[in-house]
Design a protein around this motif. Structure first.
Motif, PDB file in Angstrom:
ATOM      1  N   THR A   2      47.968-105.567 -75.864  1.00 55.35           N
ATOM      2  CA  THR A   2      48.839-105.426 -77.034  1.00 55.35           C
ATOM      3  C   THR A   2      48.335-106.291 -78.188  1.00 55.35           C
ATOM      4  O   THR A   2      48.260-105.833 -79.337  1.00 55.35           O
ATOM      5  CB  THR A   2      50.275-105.827 -76.670  1.00 55.35           C
ATOM      6  OG1 THR A   2      50.731-104.988 -75.610  1.00 55.35           O
ATOM      7  CG2 THR A   2      51.206-105.680 -77.868  1.00 55.35           C
ATOM      8  N   GLN A  30      45.440-104.662 -79.734  1.00 54.36           N
ATOM      9  CA  GLN A  30      45.846-103.510 -80.547  1.00 54.36           C
ATOM     10  C   GLN A  30      46.405-103.953 -81.888  1.00 54.36           C
ATOM     11  O   GLN A  30      46.107-103.359 -82.925  1.00 54.36           O
ATOM     12  CB  GLN A  30      46.900-102.678 -79.808  1.00 54.36           C
ATOM     13  CG  GLN A  30      46.346-101.848 -78.654  1.00 54.36           C
ATOM     14  CD  GLN A  30      45.428-100.736 -79.139  1.00 54.36           C
ATOM     15  OE1 GLN A  30      45.608-100.208 -80.214  1.00 54.36           O
ATOM     16  NE2 GLN A  30      44.433-100.414 -78.335  1.00 54.36           N
ATOM     17  N   VAL A  31      47.239-105.010 -81.857  1.00 56.06           N
ATOM     18  CA  VAL A  31      47.850-105.476 -83.108  1.00 56.06           C
ATOM     19  C   VAL A  31      46.763-105.993 -84.060  1.00 56.06           C
ATOM     20  O   VAL A  31      46.792-105.710 -85.268  1.00 56.06           O
ATOM     21  CB  VAL A  31      48.916-106.556 -82.827  1.00 56.06           C
ATOM     22  CG1 VAL A  31      49.383-107.206 -84.122  1.00 56.06           C
ATOM     23  CG2 VAL A  31      50.105-105.923 -82.101  1.00 56.06           C
ATOM     24  N   HIS A  56      43.719-104.985 -84.109  1.00 53.94           N
ATOM     25  CA  HIS A  56      43.030-103.778 -84.583  1.00 53.94           C
ATOM     26  C   HIS A  56      43.835-103.106 -85.711  1.00 53.94           C
ATOM     27  O   HIS A  56      43.296-102.703 -86.727  1.00 53.94           O
ATOM     28  CB  HIS A  56      42.844-102.824 -83.400  1.00 53.94           C
ATOM     29  CG  HIS A  56      41.949-101.660 -83.704  1.00 53.94           C
ATOM     30  ND1 HIS A  56      41.721-100.633 -82.823  1.00 53.94           N
ATOM     31  CD2 HIS A  56      41.241-101.357 -84.819  1.00 53.94           C
ATOM     32  CE1 HIS A  56      40.904 -99.759 -83.382  1.00 53.94           C
ATOM     33  NE2 HIS A  56      40.599-100.172 -84.593  1.00 53.94           N
ATOM     34  N   GLN A  57      45.154-103.061 -85.489  1.00 58.07           N
ATOM     35  CA  GLN A  57      46.036-102.453 -86.496  1.00 58.07           C
ATOM     36  C   GLN A  57      45.931-103.207 -87.829  1.00 58.07           C
ATOM     37  O   GLN A  57      45.851-102.599 -88.898  1.00 58.07           O
ATOM     38  CB  GLN A  57      47.469-102.472 -85.988  1.00 58.07           C
ATOM     39  CG  GLN A  57      48.459-101.813 -86.936  1.00 58.07           C
ATOM     40  CD  GLN A  57      49.899-102.156 -86.573  1.00 58.07           C
ATOM     41  OE1 GLN A  57      50.181-102.526 -85.443  1.00 58.07           O
ATOM     42  NE2 GLN A  57      50.780-102.029 -87.544  1.00 58.07           N
ATOM     43  N   GLU A 101      42.847-102.267 -89.590  1.00 58.19           N
ATOM     44  CA  GLU A 101      42.942-100.946 -90.244  1.00 58.19           C
ATOM     45  C   GLU A 101      43.765-101.041 -91.516  1.00 58.19           C
ATOM     46  O   GLU A 101      43.456-100.385 -92.515  1.00 58.19           O
ATOM     47  CB  GLU A 101      43.568 -99.915 -89.293  1.00 58.19           C
ATOM     48  CG  GLU A 101      42.745 -99.627 -88.049  1.00 58.19           C
ATOM     49  CD  GLU A 101      41.440 -98.883 -88.342  1.00 58.19           C
ATOM     50  OE1 GLU A 101      41.024 -98.815 -89.506  1.00 58.19           O
ATOM     51  OE2 GLU A 101      40.841 -98.379 -87.377  1.00 58.19           O
ATOM     52  N   GLU A 102      44.813-101.873 -91.468  1.00 63.43           N
ATOM     53  CA  GLU A 102      45.640-102.034 -92.670  1.00 63.43           C
ATOM     54  C   GLU A 102      44.842-102.694 -93.788  1.00 63.43           C
ATOM     55  O   GLU A 102      44.984-102.343 -94.963  1.00 63.43           O
ATOM     56  CB  GLU A 102      46.898-102.840 -92.342  1.00 63.43           C
ATOM     57  CG  GLU A 102      47.942-101.984 -91.624  1.00 63.43           C
ATOM     58  CD  GLU A 102      49.053-102.795 -90.958  1.00 63.43           C
ATOM     59  OE1 GLU A 102      49.924-102.171 -90.354  1.00 63.43           O
ATOM     60  OE2 GLU A 102      49.012-104.043 -91.053  1.00 63.43           O
ATOM     61  N   ARG A 126      41.713-102.271 -94.095  1.00 59.04           N
ATOM     62  CA  ARG A 126      40.808-101.204 -94.560  1.00 59.04           C
ATOM     63  C   ARG A 126      41.541-100.306 -95.568  1.00 59.04           C
ATOM     64  O   ARG A 126      40.956 -99.871 -96.572  1.00 59.04           O
ATOM     65  CB  ARG A 126      40.352-100.388 -93.346  1.00 59.04           C
ATOM     66  CG  ARG A 126      39.100 -99.587 -93.584  1.00 59.04           C
ATOM     67  CD  ARG A 126      38.337 -99.356 -92.285  1.00 59.04           C
ATOM     68  NE  ARG A 126      38.984 -98.433 -91.373  1.00 59.04           N
ATOM     69  CZ  ARG A 126      38.827 -97.114 -91.446  1.00 59.04           C
ATOM     70  NH1 ARG A 126      38.104 -96.582 -92.391  1.00 59.04           N
ATOM     71  NH2 ARG A 126      39.439 -96.336 -90.576  1.00 59.04           N
ATOM     72  N   ILE A 127      42.843-100.045 -95.300  1.00 59.20           N
ATOM     73  CA  ILE A 127      43.626 -99.227 -96.230  1.00 59.20           C
ATOM     74  C   ILE A 127      43.721 -99.927 -97.580  1.00 59.20           C
ATOM     75  O   ILE A 127      43.516 -99.318 -98.632  1.00 59.20           O
ATOM     76  CB  ILE A 127      45.043 -98.962 -95.666  1.00 59.20           C
ATOM     77  CG1 ILE A 127      44.957 -98.057 -94.441  1.00 59.20           C
ATOM     78  CG2 ILE A 127      45.944 -98.336 -96.732  1.00 59.20           C
ATOM     79  CD1 ILE A 127      46.255 -97.923 -93.693  1.00 59.20           C
TER      80      ILE A 127
END
Lengths: 297, 131
Positions: A90, A93-94, A96-97, A100-101, A103-104
């Protein structure tokens, strides 16, 4: 940095437990949890981006290690190790999230940048188009002025030509402007031009120099006195004489054609000396509008 | 989303802390109702985050364990109920974080694609202008 504080904690608890228990137990599930935890520790973005989840994972692994140190049932150790494994996943994953944010957000910045470039380009294009339009307007103005100047020039030349032709007493005919050199411009029974004849030829040469598109046909004529052969030859020589004079004054030879007609095409009856004098003449035909001179009918 | 996750996490941590304290000396007869409720909240949260599509294996695992926790609770086996609830919560949290990551990834790809398209358009326009 935070993870460094976890390690001694895990260690201390293990040592504490080891002190009052015999042999520490482990399971494949617990080994896997420890391996996953080390992998998460080696990824600095996990502790940085998901500190809460990483702490929870750390705590869960501590509990599994405690259970192993206390020689709890294998089933219980596995349960705690499983929970630790899921919590470590977990945390990964967080992290990684969060990446990605980021990257946005970065893409959003790129989008703003590209939009700015688009606006700049549009402005540049509009400016270039305006410049071009202005330049075309200036060019149009210039060419209009040039055309006007050319027209004025052509008009001036036409006026000058008309004046010079009037001076030469030219007559407008179907074949073009015709200038008649009378007998008096030649010496009697000779082909050479007199001084007055040369002066007329000079004026004609000027006209031809200033109107390079025009060509001339020089036609010679005589009265009916004397033999026809002599008259034909004399008319041809007189025409040639005028041609030689023009060429001598700088007119290109290719622009000047000659033709002797002898006693043909009289302009008056040959019965009085005055009329015969009218027939002894040279006619010079100027081409018009670039058309070739029509042959005499 | 993240506030709900962190709240759930905090609740779970709280529940775990109590459980850790309890495991030391308390009997297995402590009612595990609170643990089961916390886990159910975690499963619901994962479901509403789209885990059914984006992390189906983890969500299924969480639901299976929730079922066992409920069964244990009904049978008044509070120790087993708490254990199953903890396992289910761990699965549910992973399911939720996986779903959130997948959504963030596709959103990032989408934005990046649109930026690339804009950049292509800009370059094409530049090339035309230079012709």
């Amino acid at each position: 940095m935070k993870k460094l504080t976890f390690i001694p904690a895990v260690f201390a608890v293990s040592l504490f437990m080891a002190a009052c228990s015999s042999t520490p137990t482990t399971t494949s599930m617990l080994d896997r949890a420890r391996g996953d935890y080390m992998a998460a520790q080696n990824n600095p973005s996990v502790a940085a981006s998901a500190p809460l989840e990483f702490k929870a994972a750390s705590d869960a692994l501590n509990r599994a290690n405690d259970a192993a140190a206390k020689n709890d049932s294998l089933e219980h150790i596995d349960q705690l190790a499983y929970i630790a494994t899921q919590k470590i996943a977990t945390a990964q994953q967080v992290a990684h999230q969060k990446a990605e944010e980021a990257r946005i957000a970065d893409a959003g910045r790129q989008r703003d940048e590209v939009r700015l470039q688009q606006r700049t380009q549009e402005a540049d294009q509009a400016k270039a188009a305006a410049d071009q339009a202005r330049m075309q307007a200036v060019q149009a103005q210039n060419s209009a002025a040039n055309a006007q100047a050319a027209t004025a020039d052509a008009q001036a030349r036409a006026a000058a030509l008309a004046a010079e032709l009037a001076d030469l007493q030219a007559k407008q005919t179907e074949r073009g402007m015709v200038i008649t050199l009378s007998d008096v411009l030649f010496n009697t029974d000779r082909a050479e031009l007199s001084a007055d004849g040369m002066s007329t030829a000079r004026k004609l040469a000027d006209v031809l120099t200033q109107n390079p598109e025009r060509t001339v046909l020089i036609e010679g004529f005589t009265d009916s006195t004397g033999s026809a052969a002599h008259n034909l030859e004399l008319s041809q020589r007189r025409a040639e004489s005028v041609r030689a004079a023009l060429v001598g004054m700088g007119v290109d030879a290719s622009r000047v054609a000659t033709k002797g007609y002898g006693e043909a095409y009289p302009v008056a009856a040959n019965d009085t000396s005055g009329d015969r004098q009218l027939n002894r003449r040279v006619e010079i035909v100027l081409s018009q509008n670039g058309n070739p001179i029509a042959a005499r009918r | 989303m993240s506030t709900r996750l962190s709240r759930t996490t905090l609740q779970l941590l709280g529940a775990l802390a109590i459980a850790v304290a309890a495991v030391g000396c308390a009997s297995d007869k402590t009612p595990a109702t609170a643990d089961v409720a916390v886990s159910r909240a975690a499963v619901d949260s994962a479901t509403s985050s789209g885990a059914a599509e984006l992390a189906p294996a983890e969500l299924t695992s969480a639901r299976d364990k929730m079922m066992k926790a409920n069964q244990a609770l009904a049978a008044k086996d509070y120790k087993a109920a708490k254990e199953w609830a903890d396992l289910a919560a761990a699965d549910a949290q992973l399911a939720q974080s996986k779903a959130n990551t997948a959504k963030a990834t596709s959103a990032a790809n989408e934005v990046q694609q649109s930026v690339n398209a804009m950049r292509d358009e800009l370059n094409r326009s530049n090339a035309n202008q230079q012709q």
